[in-house]
Scaffold this active site. Structure first.
Site, PDB file in Angstrom:
ATOM      1  N   GLY A  71       0.824  -1.203   0.000  1.00 56.42           N
ATOM      2  CA  GLY A  71       0.000   0.000   0.000  1.00 56.42           C
ATOM      3  C   GLY A  71       0.860   1.256   0.000  1.00 56.42           C
ATOM      4  N   THR A  72       1.953   1.210   0.735  1.00 58.32           N
ATOM      5  CA  THR A  72       2.848   2.367   0.824  1.00 58.32           C
ATOM      6  C   THR A  72       3.418   2.703  -0.550  1.00 58.32           C
ATOM      7  OG1 THR A  72       3.404   1.756   3.095  1.00 58.32           O
ATOM      8  CG2 THR A  72       4.929   3.244   1.959  1.00 58.32           C
ATOM      9  N   ASN A 150      -7.683   4.346   9.239  1.00 53.26           N
ATOM     10  CA  ASN A 150      -7.305   3.060   9.806  1.00 53.26           C
ATOM     11  C   ASN A 150      -7.427   3.026  11.326  1.00 53.26           C
ATOM     12  OD1 ASN A 150      -5.093   4.905   8.897  1.00 53.26           O
ATOM     13  ND2 ASN A 150      -3.868   3.663  10.269  1.00 53.26           N
ATOM     14  N   GLN A 178      -8.176   0.638   3.638  1.00 52.60           N
ATOM     15  CA  GLN A 178      -9.068   0.086   4.670  1.00 52.60           C
ATOM     16  C   GLN A 178     -10.484  -0.212   4.183  1.00 52.60           C
ATOM     17  OE1 GLN A 178      -8.371  -1.135   7.543  1.00 52.60           O
ATOM     18  NE2 GLN A 178      -6.280  -0.412   7.812  1.00 52.60           N
ATOM     19  N   HIS A 200      -2.332  -7.280   2.285  1.00 49.72           N
ATOM     20  CA  HIS A 200      -2.376  -7.901   3.620  1.00 49.72           C
ATOM     21  C   HIS A 200      -3.471  -7.323   4.512  1.00 49.72           C
ATOM     22  CE1 HIS A 200      -0.167  -4.911   6.296  1.00 49.72           C
ATOM     23  NE2 HIS A 200       0.182  -4.449   5.122  1.00 49.72           N
ATOM     24  N   THR A 236      10.372  -7.701 -12.080  1.00 46.38           N
ATOM     25  CA  THR A 236       9.695  -8.970 -12.372  1.00 46.38           C
ATOM     26  C   THR A 236       8.536  -9.168 -11.403  1.00 46.38           C
ATOM     27  OG1 THR A 236      11.717  -9.891 -13.243  1.00 46.38           O
ATOM     28  CG2 THR A 236      10.040 -11.479 -12.559  1.00 46.38           C
ATOM     29  N   CYS A 324       1.753   1.850  13.585  1.00 49.45           N
ATOM     30  CA  CYS A 324       2.996   2.595  13.442  1.00 49.45           C
ATOM     31  C   CYS A 324       3.230   3.553  14.603  1.00 49.45           C
ATOM     32  CB  CYS A 324       2.992   3.363  12.135  1.00 49.45           C
ATOM     33  SG  CYS A 324       2.485   2.349  10.774  1.00 49.45           S
TER      34      CYS A 324
HETATM   35  C1  LIG Z   1      -1.807  -0.474   6.171  1.00 48.43           C
HETATM   36  C2  LIG Z   1      -2.110   0.810   5.504  1.00 48.43           C
HETATM   37  C3  LIG Z   1      -1.245   1.355   4.541  1.00 48.43           C
HETATM   38  C4  LIG Z   1       0.086   0.725   4.199  1.00 48.43           C
HETATM   39  O1  LIG Z   1      -0.023  -0.473   3.525  1.00 48.43           O
HETATM   40  P1  LIG Z   1       1.279  -1.427   3.456  1.00 48.43           P
HETATM   41  O2  LIG Z   1       0.898  -2.505   2.507  1.00 48.43           O
HETATM   42  O3  LIG Z   1       1.496  -1.929   4.839  1.00 48.43           O
HETATM   43  O4  LIG Z   1       2.401  -0.602   2.972  1.00 48.43           O
HETATM   44  C5  LIG Z   1      -1.593   2.531   3.940  1.00 48.43           C
HETATM   45  N1  LIG Z   1      -2.745   3.152   4.244  1.00 48.43           N
HETATM   46  C6  LIG Z   1      -3.609   2.658   5.152  1.00 48.43           C
HETATM   47  C7  LIG Z   1      -4.880   3.388   5.427  1.00 48.43           C
HETATM   48  C8  LIG Z   1      -3.319   1.475   5.823  1.00 48.43           C
HETATM   49  O5  LIG Z   1      -4.168   1.007   6.737  1.00 48.43           O
END
Ligand SMILES: *Cc1c(COP(=O)(O)O)cnc(C)c1O
Length: 389
Positions: A71-72, A150, A178, A200, A236, A324
């Protein structure tokens, strides 16, 4: 002993169906999807189906789906793409309650030549939309507003905001990590230009993300190199995880109903009973517009970290704010932005459920929480003060 896992906004368990579908791609089916031979090409065909599944979940076209590593990365790619494809524009609008993936990049950009507006929220976590609209200017390259928070589960009206932003011809991105699998969506009918999700958080593995980029949106790649993902994200393909993501996309379509009925009812029961049984407790965030699985409850005059330790002795997993921020004693930036008093912010616990939670687990937590809070309050000098005031 299996944990009682109520920390699904931090990460989720990989669905057994997802894992099963992935396993062959770690052993026999190791071909490179870009290879000319049939062995690799077969993997390529399976990837194509996975992409179609993810597109189907979002109401998008397969070519609008980019697989990333998390997500990051999706958030970073979206923001950098908007800035690099509009180099003359030096202004960004985001919010004060974003995930660190957007917040920390915003702060970095603010220190490196950009003007960044962080839109405030009210005491219930609702976004100050007028503030956002008044901040739009000809110099704005991008507006990035998360779909749901989140920590509190508060849902923002991103569709409405995206439509206003579009009137200005400005790119709109949303961190939707989320919400996917919790609320239905159809990006084909929406004004959202870019959209991030993470595997995840929806029962796919860690290390796989998706960035949706609407057809026709100006784009510049973040990772440059090979031709993968249509030249928009080199490297890849993470074949097993992409295939897992495709399976997870189909699963969440099927489980959305359960999320919104059974899981919502479990969350409501947990919340109602904890508020009833534990004095000086309250819910953080918008009681109306919020995710079905999340409740953020402030137990005043106690320390969230201490609560988590005692919960841990019963095998109960939750979070004291976002994953975090736990580990530091500063209250989370989200609760601070909402103006939650320090005595409440410090004692905030986020419970986030999933389709794997049961009523027995909820009952267990309802039974174990009151003595935990009572025990900590007996040791807290602030609690006596609190009772007097
Ligand atoms: C967990 C989360 C992310 C980051 O996702 P990752 O796959 O852990 O990098 C970004 N934004 C929100 C709102 C999240 O809950």
């Amino acid at each position: 002993m299996n944990p009682i896992y109520m920390d699904n906004n931090a990460t989720t368990r990989v669905a057994p169906e997802v894992l099963e579908e992935m396993l062959p791609y770690f052993s026999d089916l190791y071909g490179n999807p870009s290879s000319m031979h049939t062995f690799g090409g077969n993997v390529g065909s399976t990837l194509k189906k996975a992409r179609e599944n993810v597109a189907g979940l979002l109401g998008a076209l397969p070519e609008e789906i980019l697989f990333t590593s998390c997500g990051t990365e999706s958030d970073s790619t979206a923001i950098h793409a908007a800035l690099r494809s509009n180099p003359e524009k030096k202004h960004i609008i985001t919010t004060r309650v974003e995930h660190p993936a957007v917040k920390n990049l915003g702060e970095y950009l603010a220190n490196n030549g950009y003007r960044v507006t962080f839109v405030p929220v009210d005491r219930d976590g609702r976004l100050d939309e007028d503030f956002l609209y008044k901040s739009l200017s000809d110099d704005t390259a991008l507006v990035s507003v998360m779909w749901a928070n989140n920590e509190t589960g508060t849902i923002f009206p991103v569709e409405k905001i995206a439509r206003k932003v579009r009137e200005w011809g400005i790119v709109f991105h949303t961190d939707a990590v989320q919400v996917v699998g919790k609320i239905p969506m159809n990006l084909a009918d929406s004004a959202i230009d870019m959209f991030s999700l993470s595997g995840h958080k929806l029962h796919a593995p860690k290390g796989i993300g998706v960035l949706y980029v609407r057809k026709g949106t100006k784009f510049a790649p973040f990772l440059m190199g090979g031709h993968q993902e249509g030249g928009r994200r080199a490297g890849t393909e993470n074949t097993a995880s992409i295939i897992g993501m495709g399976r997870a996309a189909r699963l969440v379509v099927d489980s959305m109903e359960d999320e919104n009925t059974r899981v919502r009812a479990l969350r409501d029961k947990l919340e109602k009973e904890l508020l009833k049984r534990i004095p000086a407790s309250m819910v953080n965030g918008d009681p109306e517009n919020r995710l079905p699985n999340t409740t953020s409850i402030a137990f005043e005059y106690v320390e969230g970290e201490a609560i988590l330790l005692l919960m841990d002795q019963h095998g109960i997993c939750a979070s004291s704010g976002s994953a975090c921020t736990s580990g530091s004693l500063e209250p989370s930036h989200v609760l601070r932005a909402m103006g939650v008093p320090f005595t409440a912010a410090h004692g905030t616990i986020r419970y986030s459920l999933s389709i794997y939670n049961t009523e027995e687990e909820v009952d267990f937590v309802i039974e174990k929480m009151p003595p935990i809070i009572e025990r900590l309050r007996r040791m807290s000098p602030f609690w006596k003060e609190g009772q007097i005031s």
